[in-house]
Design an enzyme around this catalytic site. Sequence first.
Site, PDB file in Angstrom:
ATOM      1  N   ARG A  72       0.808  -1.216   0.000  1.00 44.79           N
ATOM      2  CA  ARG A  72       0.000   0.000   0.000  1.00 44.79           C
ATOM      3  C   ARG A  72       0.841   1.266   0.000  1.00 44.79           C
ATOM      4  O   ARG A  72       0.378   2.323  -0.412  1.00 44.79           O
ATOM      5  CB  ARG A  72      -1.018  -0.042   1.154  1.00 44.79           C
ATOM      6  CG  ARG A  72      -2.127  -1.075   0.889  1.00 44.79           C
ATOM      7  CD  ARG A  72      -3.190  -1.090   1.956  1.00 44.79           C
ATOM      8  NE  ARG A  72      -2.691  -1.634   3.202  1.00 44.79           N
ATOM      9  CZ  ARG A  72      -2.848  -2.898   3.595  1.00 44.79           C
ATOM     10  NH1 ARG A  72      -3.507  -3.762   2.827  1.00 44.79           N
ATOM     11  NH2 ARG A  72      -2.363  -3.303   4.748  1.00 44.79           N
ATOM     12  N   GLU A 109       3.269  -9.826  15.229  1.00 41.60           N
ATOM     13  CA  GLU A 109       2.596 -10.247  16.458  1.00 41.60           C
ATOM     14  C   GLU A 109       2.958 -11.707  16.746  1.00 41.60           C
ATOM     15  O   GLU A 109       3.331 -12.066  17.859  1.00 41.60           O
ATOM     16  CB  GLU A 109       1.087 -10.078  16.289  1.00 41.60           C
ATOM     17  CG  GLU A 109       0.324 -10.220  17.597  1.00 41.60           C
ATOM     18  CD  GLU A 109      -1.174 -10.095  17.391  1.00 41.60           C
ATOM     19  OE1 GLU A 109      -1.897 -10.117  18.389  1.00 41.60           O
ATOM     20  OE2 GLU A 109      -1.620  -9.985  16.228  1.00 41.60           O
TER      21      GLU A 109
END
Lengths: 190, 182
Positions: A72, A109
């Site tokens: 992006r 994560e």
Amino acid sequence: MFAAENGLKGDPRLQAISNAIRVVPHFPKQGIMFQDITTLLLDHKAFKHTVDIFVERYKDMDISVVAGVEARGFMFGPSIALAIGAKFVPLRKPKKLPGEVIAEAYELEYGRDCLEMHVGAVEAGERAIVIDDLVATGGTLSAAIRLLERVGAQVVECGCVIGLREVKGQLRLNGKPLYILVEPREIDGC
Amino acid sequence: MSAYRDKDPLIHGIQSKIRVVPNFPKPGIMFQDITTLLLDPKAFKDTVDLFVERYKGKNISVVAGIEARGFIFGPPIALEIGAKFVPLRKPKKLPGKVISEEYVLEYGKDCLEMHVGAVEPGERALVVDDLIATGGTLCAAMQLLERVGAEVVECACVIELPDLKGRERLNGKPLYVLVESR
């Protein structure tokens, strides 16, 4: 730092940008309110405002490198680079760039990922900015900063359209300033 | 149609900035690397300007770019011609409701997705990517747009590999390229 607290207070463009972002609940997994910028790209005026604000900020800062984080960051970075006369350098997931690369690992994560940059794309002493759509924990941006610094570039700032709450208190990332246009949208009707 | 003309200095400038990387991603492939073009602000701008010149004022409201290198060229073009930019992505990347189109690779299949509602029937669209090889991906991209009722006006690529005959896979849709690489 947020644009609204840094010279753009009350700028109607920021509201237009924020309004154009769509929140998608529970993507990619339960509990995550995903900030979808594809709806911003569908709104030509708001998309143009987004690029214009970054261009206004960076055009007189002697920036010769705009690095964009896959994928992006590729949607915003090149337009900024073109407008300020800088080169665009894509920072990519492993094995996508065809030439010799340097790689920087970073924590997710769960697990790790890696960002790569072409050797020779950036020279020592160049002034660079890093662009991405959103900063959450700052892990990816930190890896991007490290890649640029490893080749001797000076990272002047990181620019993101959206900044999540975790970074709100942080003015800097790895000691580098962070410039954010808008906060995350809440889901409507909640 | 191709913009390539031996004597055109702009095209020559663009072509000279594209780096060929041998044997990537596998032996025998001469990979056309556009990242070196992006390192030259003038050549990158010339690339975008050539497309903008062609498509400005043609009532194009959609520029669809194919992940990921189409994301580099598509948005600047969209912004200059006043169109929306629509990313066409690999599976599971787009967060909202999508439509998917499968296409064939040399070995196996892949899939391209587009957000539902991004494009409306009757819109005039371009498909942008850095390169056309066999035309499989571009074909899938066109299918996605046509399925929602858009009209694909043209496919636009920086580079064509004419020996792979991708042009013939475009169902008669026009293809515009800046550079041919044989």
